[in-house]
Scaffold this motif. Structure first.
Motif, PDB file in Angstrom:
ATOM      1  N   ALA A  46       0.781  -1.296   0.057  1.00  0.00           N
ATOM      2  CA  ALA A  46       0.028   0.229  -0.067  1.00  0.00           C
ATOM      3  C   ALA A  46       0.926   1.291   0.097  1.00  0.00           C
ATOM      4  CB  ALA A  46      -0.794   0.010   1.098  1.00  0.00           C
ATOM      5  N   ARG A  47       2.067   1.030  -0.263  1.00  0.00           N
ATOM      6  CA  ARG A  47       2.940   2.224  -0.250  1.00  0.00           C
ATOM      7  C   ARG A  47       2.589   3.440  -1.298  1.00  0.00           C
ATOM      8  NH1 ARG A  47       9.420   1.447  -0.696  1.00  0.00           N
ATOM      9  NH2 ARG A  47      10.018   3.388  -0.322  1.00  0.00           N
ATOM     10  N   PRO A  48       2.201   4.540  -0.412  1.00  0.00           N
ATOM     11  CA  PRO A  48       1.646   5.594  -1.537  1.00  0.00           C
ATOM     12  C   PRO A  48       2.790   6.112  -2.332  1.00  0.00           C
ATOM     13  CG  PRO A  48       1.821   6.366   0.741  1.00  0.00           C
ATOM     14  CD  PRO A  48       2.455   4.859   0.682  1.00  0.00           C
ATOM     15  N   VAL A  49       2.236   6.834  -3.492  1.00  0.00           N
ATOM     16  CA  VAL A  49       3.171   7.535  -4.429  1.00  0.00           C
ATOM     17  C   VAL A  49       3.109   9.132  -3.926  1.00  0.00           C
ATOM     18  CG1 VAL A  49       3.493   8.435  -6.898  1.00  0.00           C
ATOM     19  CG2 VAL A  49       2.813   6.071  -6.272  1.00  0.00           C
ATOM     20  N   SER A  50       4.465   9.708  -4.048  1.00  0.00           N
ATOM     21  CA  SER A  50       4.626  11.059  -3.537  1.00  0.00           C
ATOM     22  C   SER A  50       3.964  11.980  -4.587  1.00  0.00           C
ATOM     23  CB  SER A  50       5.970  11.388  -3.269  1.00  0.00           C
ATOM     24  OG  SER A  50       6.171  12.592  -3.183  1.00  0.00           O
ATOM     25  N   ARG A  55       6.833   9.137  -7.306  1.00  0.00           N
ATOM     26  CA  ARG A  55       7.695   8.021  -7.133  1.00  0.00           C
ATOM     27  C   ARG A  55       7.171   7.448  -5.891  1.00  0.00           C
ATOM     28  NH1 ARG A  55      13.755   8.243  -8.766  1.00  0.00           N
ATOM     29  NH2 ARG A  55      13.568   6.141  -7.968  1.00  0.00           N
ATOM     30  N   PRO A  56       7.240   6.220  -5.333  1.00  0.00           N
ATOM     31  CA  PRO A  56       6.783   5.645  -3.946  1.00  0.00           C
ATOM     32  C   PRO A  56       7.529   6.444  -3.156  1.00  0.00           C
ATOM     33  CG  PRO A  56       7.626   3.902  -5.576  1.00  0.00           C
ATOM     34  CD  PRO A  56       7.800   5.192  -6.306  1.00  0.00           C
ATOM     35  N   LEU A  57       6.750   6.828  -1.999  1.00  0.00           N
ATOM     36  CA  LEU A  57       7.238   7.745  -0.978  1.00  0.00           C
ATOM     37  C   LEU A  57       8.454   6.994  -0.268  1.00  0.00           C
ATOM     38  CD1 LEU A  57       6.416  10.473   0.571  1.00  0.00           C
ATOM     39  CD2 LEU A  57       5.039   8.905   2.071  1.00  0.00           C
ATOM     40  N   PRO A  58       9.555   7.625   0.176  1.00  0.00           N
ATOM     41  CA  PRO A  58      10.732   6.923   0.782  1.00  0.00           C
ATOM     42  C   PRO A  58      10.262   6.429   2.144  1.00  0.00           C
ATOM     43  CG  PRO A  58      11.331   8.684  -0.440  1.00  0.00           C
ATOM     44  CD  PRO A  58       9.800   8.842  -0.399  1.00  0.00           C
ATOM     45  N   VAL A  59      10.796   5.365   2.637  1.00  0.00           N
ATOM     46  CA  VAL A  59      10.408   4.735   4.044  1.00  0.00           C
ATOM     47  C   VAL A  59      11.471   4.394   4.903  1.00  0.00           C
ATOM     48  CG1 VAL A  59       9.313   2.731   5.024  1.00  0.00           C
ATOM     49  CG2 VAL A  59       8.274   3.822   3.138  1.00  0.00           C
ATOM     50  N   ASP A  92      13.349   1.968   2.301  1.00  0.00           N
ATOM     51  CA  ASP A  92      14.817   2.567   1.739  1.00  0.00           C
ATOM     52  C   ASP A  92      15.848   2.844   2.962  1.00  0.00           C
ATOM     53  OD1 ASP A  92      13.682   3.701  -1.002  1.00  0.00           O
ATOM     54  OD2 ASP A  92      12.071   4.292   0.557  1.00  0.00           O
ATOM     55  N   SER A  93      15.473   2.934   4.035  1.00  0.00           N
ATOM     56  CA  SER A  93      16.386   3.014   5.366  1.00  0.00           C
ATOM     57  C   SER A  93      15.991   1.998   6.228  1.00  0.00           C
ATOM     58  CB  SER A  93      16.638   4.302   5.641  1.00  0.00           C
ATOM     59  OG  SER A  93      17.134   5.111   4.666  1.00  0.00           O
ATOM     60  N   VAL A  94      16.631   1.517   7.386  1.00  0.00           N
ATOM     61  CA  VAL A  94      16.306   0.655   8.372  1.00  0.00           C
ATOM     62  C   VAL A  94      16.982   1.474   9.434  1.00  0.00           C
ATOM     63  CG1 VAL A  94      16.475  -1.291   9.655  1.00  0.00           C
ATOM     64  CG2 VAL A  94      16.293  -1.507   7.181  1.00  0.00           C
ATOM     65  N   ASP A  95      16.373   1.720  10.422  1.00  0.00           N
ATOM     66  CA  ASP A  95      16.726   2.433  11.891  1.00  0.00           C
ATOM     67  C   ASP A  95      17.319   1.268  12.745  1.00  0.00           C
ATOM     68  OD1 ASP A  95      17.266   3.793  14.044  1.00  0.00           O
ATOM     69  OD2 ASP A  95      15.380   5.031  13.984  1.00  0.00           O
ATOM     70  N   VAL A  96      18.319   1.204  13.120  1.00  0.00           N
ATOM     71  CA  VAL A  96      18.901   0.318  14.280  1.00  0.00           C
ATOM     72  C   VAL A  96      19.714   0.861  14.854  1.00  0.00           C
ATOM     73  CG1 VAL A  96      20.864  -0.508  12.401  1.00  0.00           C
ATOM     74  CG2 VAL A  96      19.761  -2.051  14.172  1.00  0.00           C
TER      75      VAL A  96
END
Length: 109
Positions: A46-50, A55-59, A92-96
């Motif tokens: 369900a990732r929305p488009v910006s 383009r798909p909204l960065p996550v 796009d990124s993972v917060d660890v």
């Protein structure tokens, strides 16, 4: 740059918040530790488009453990598995946390 956190407790709320965030956000932080009924496949499908880029909204995928102020109470390996799956599904990124060593392989994220 505007980052909107999605901190919903249910998938229904998270999907609505995700769509709503796309209208104003440059990227979205998905707080996966808040979701009681987490379904990563549905969330990323369900990732929305910006509207700004088309383009798909960065996550940024985050699953914060209790010991770091989050809500994930399960085993560390289960938490990291959630983050690995989020990366595989397109985060796009993972917060660890800096305490995590060795750093798991999150692919391109």
């Amino acid at each position: 740059m505007i980052c909107v956190p999605v901190t919903a407790a249910t998938m229904r709320e998270a999907l609505a918040d995700f769509r709503e965030a796309a209208a104003v956000a440059d990227l979205v932080e998905l707080r996966l530790d808040f979701l009681r009924d987490l379904d990563l496949r549905a969330l990323f499908a369900a990732r929305p488009v910006s509207p700004a880029t088309g383009r798909p909204l960065p996550v940024i995928a985050t699953c914060r453990p209790v010991w770091e102020g989050g809500r994930h109470e399960g085993p560390e390996e289960a938490r990291l598995a959630i983050l690995r799956e989020a990366a595989a599904l397109g985060a796009d990124s993972v917060d660890v946390e800096a305490k995590v060593a060795p750093l798991p392989d999150f692919g391109r994220a």
